[in-house]
Design an enzyme around this catalytic site. Structure first.
Site, mmCIF file in Angstrom:
data_model
loop_
_atom_site.group_PDB
_atom_site.id
_atom_site.type_symbol
_atom_site.label_atom_id
_atom_site.label_comp_id
_atom_site.label_asym_id
_atom_site.label_seq_id
_atom_site.Cartn_x
_atom_site.Cartn_y
_atom_site.Cartn_z
ATOM 1 C CG ASP A 217 -2.069 0.984 1.083
ATOM 2 O OD1 ASP A 217 -2.663 1.348 2.111
ATOM 3 O OD2 ASP A 217 -2.342 1.427 -0.063
ATOM 4 C CE LYS B 54 -1.011 3.373 -3.949
ATOM 5 N NZ LYS B 54 -0.969 2.585 -2.710
ATOM 6 C CG ASN C 115 -4.598 2.086 -3.523
ATOM 7 O OD1 ASN C 115 -3.733 2.019 -2.650
ATOM 8 N ND2 ASN C 115 -5.800 2.599 -3.292
HETATM 9 C C1 LIG Z 1 11.276 4.869 -1.650
HETATM 10 C C2 LIG Z 1 9.813 4.837 -1.927
HETATM 11 C C3 LIG Z 1 9.273 3.407 -1.879
HETATM 12 N N1 LIG Z 1 9.442 2.834 -0.577
HETATM 13 C C4 LIG Z 1 8.719 3.154 0.529
HETATM 14 N N2 LIG Z 1 9.118 2.640 1.701
HETATM 15 C C5 LIG Z 1 8.446 2.946 2.847
HETATM 16 N N3 LIG Z 1 7.355 3.742 2.887
HETATM 17 C C6 LIG Z 1 6.942 4.252 1.719
HETATM 18 C C7 LIG Z 1 7.584 3.981 0.493
HETATM 19 N N4 LIG Z 1 6.895 4.608 -0.497
HETATM 20 C C8 LIG Z 1 5.875 5.275 0.098
HETATM 21 N N5 LIG Z 1 5.899 5.061 1.426
HETATM 22 C C9 LIG Z 1 4.934 5.544 2.415
HETATM 23 O O1 LIG Z 1 3.705 4.850 2.134
HETATM 24 C C10 LIG Z 1 2.616 5.792 2.095
HETATM 25 C C11 LIG Z 1 2.266 6.059 0.670
HETATM 26 C C12 LIG Z 1 1.169 5.564 0.153
HETATM 27 C C13 LIG Z 1 0.814 5.870 -1.271
HETATM 28 N N6 LIG Z 1 -0.614 5.638 -1.419
HETATM 29 C C14 LIG Z 1 -1.297 6.335 -2.314
HETATM 30 O O2 LIG Z 1 -0.745 7.131 -3.065
HETATM 31 C C15 LIG Z 1 -2.761 6.152 -2.334
HETATM 32 C C16 LIG Z 1 -3.509 7.090 -3.033
HETATM 33 C C17 LIG Z 1 -4.904 6.998 -3.089
HETATM 34 C C18 LIG Z 1 -5.657 7.994 -3.842
HETATM 35 C C19 LIG Z 1 -6.690 7.605 -4.692
HETATM 36 C C20 LIG Z 1 -7.419 8.564 -5.407
HETATM 37 C C21 LIG Z 1 -7.108 9.913 -5.273
HETATM 38 F F1 LIG Z 1 -7.817 10.842 -5.932
HETATM 39 C C22 LIG Z 1 -6.081 10.305 -4.396
HETATM 40 C C23 LIG Z 1 -5.366 9.363 -3.696
HETATM 41 C C24 LIG Z 1 -5.571 5.967 -2.415
HETATM 42 C C25 LIG Z 1 -4.808 5.020 -1.707
HETATM 43 O O3 LIG Z 1 -5.407 3.993 -1.041
HETATM 44 C C26 LIG Z 1 -3.413 5.094 -1.669
HETATM 45 O O4 LIG Z 1 -2.725 4.116 -0.985
HETATM 46 C C27 LIG Z 1 3.145 7.045 2.773
HETATM 47 O O5 LIG Z 1 3.009 6.910 4.165
HETATM 48 C C28 LIG Z 1 4.604 7.022 2.337
HETATM 49 O O6 LIG Z 1 5.429 7.770 3.202
HETATM 50 MG MG LIG Z 2 -4.029 2.478 -0.505
#
Ligand SMILES: CCCNc1ncnc2c1ncn2[C@@H]1O[C@H](/C=C/CNC(=O)c2cc(-c3ccc(F)cc3)cc(O)c2O)[C@@H](O)[C@H]1O
Ligand SMILES: [Mg+2]
Length: 214
Positions: free
Chosen positions: A141, A144, A170
């Site tokens: 999660d 993406k 997602n």
């Molecule tokens: C180095 C980056 C990759 N490794 C990573 N390692 C550890 N944590 C990571 C991470 N990437 C991202 N994260 C964290 O995960 C989370 C990111 C989640 C990204 N999720 C989304 O973009 C998302 C977005 C939507 C969404 C859907 C429709 C919309 F109009 C707007 C948003 C719905 C969801 O359910 C989602 O999960 C944050 O807390 C971020 O800090």
């Molecule tokens: Mg999500």
């Protein structure tokens, strides 16, 4: 100074949820996101599908990629058998700080190890740092465009065994097209799509459950 949305979400938990009661924490976050401010938690509708997969797998070792505020962390951890462990990776320190407090309010600190850092850095260190052999369940999660590279990395690091389950949020919205193509076309996975809706909305989204065949 202005509070952030995660801080306001935590406030809603501390105001409306009962300490030590994970279900009341989940309910408080869902109420906040449905009636006050939308936030990207897996939510109650997809959350029920998540619950059913966790219960079916009954995992001893779970990995979550992307903790955010800890909503799905609490949902998963509240269903784990005794001695089971959930490792959740979050690389944003502000989100990690909020998630720790949400997990603590639910009384689930013993079952959850929140690791602050990037999946790409930590997946290769899982065995040596946490004594993990393989994961029974992985919940994806996070960003993406990182689902596919991190899945390939988990394969390479020997973190998946015959029967390991990947559950990805997602896969429709925002969408994870390269990941979906991979798990659906690879002979090493059996994949199943669970149609649902984007959290707290009527927009279509869903979860993809993929079983690693070894
Ligand atoms: C180095 C980056 C990759 N490794 C990573 N390692 C550890 N944590 C990571 C991470 N990437 C991202 N994260 C964290 O995960 C989370 C990111 C989640 C990204 N999720 C989304 O973009 C998302 C977005 C939507 C969404 C859907 C429709 C919309 F109009 C707007 C948003 C719905 C969801 O359910 C989602 O999960 C944050 O807390 C971020 O800090
Ligand atoms: Mg999500």
């Amino acid at each position: 100074t202005q509070s952030t949305r995660p801080q306001r979400l935590l406030g809603a938990v501390q105001k409306n949820a009962t300490r030590g009661d994970p279900r009341s924490v989940v309910r408080a976050i869902d109420h906040f996101c449905r009636h006050k401010e939308w936030a990207m938690n897996v939510g109650d509708e997809k959350g029920c599908i998540l619950d059913s997969v966790v219960s079916e797998v009954n995992p001893a070792a779970v990995l979550e990629l992307g903790t955010y505020c800890g909503y799905s962390t609490v949902r998963i951890a509240s269903l784990l058998p005794p001695h089971a462990k959930l490792i959740t990776l979050e690389f944003n320190p502000d989100f990690a700080a909020i998630a720790r407090q949400v997990i603590a309010w639910a009384g689930l600190e013993e079952k959850v190890q929140l690791v602050e850092g990037a999946s790409g850095d930590w997946i290769p260190k899982m065995k040596e740092q946490f004594g993990v052999k393989t994961f029974d369940l992985v919940f994806l999660d996070h960003w993406k465009d990182r689902y596919l590279p991190d899945t390939k990395l988990m394969e390479e690091c020997g973190l998946l065994r015959k029967g390991s389950v990947l559950l990805a949020d997602n896969v429709i919205c925002p969408g994870t097209p390269d990941y979906l193509e991979y798990v659906r076309s690879s002979p090493r996975y059996t994949s199943q799509y669970f149609k649902s809706h984007l959290e707290y909305t009527k927009v279509e989204d869903g979860l993809e459950k993929s079983v690693f065949l070894g």
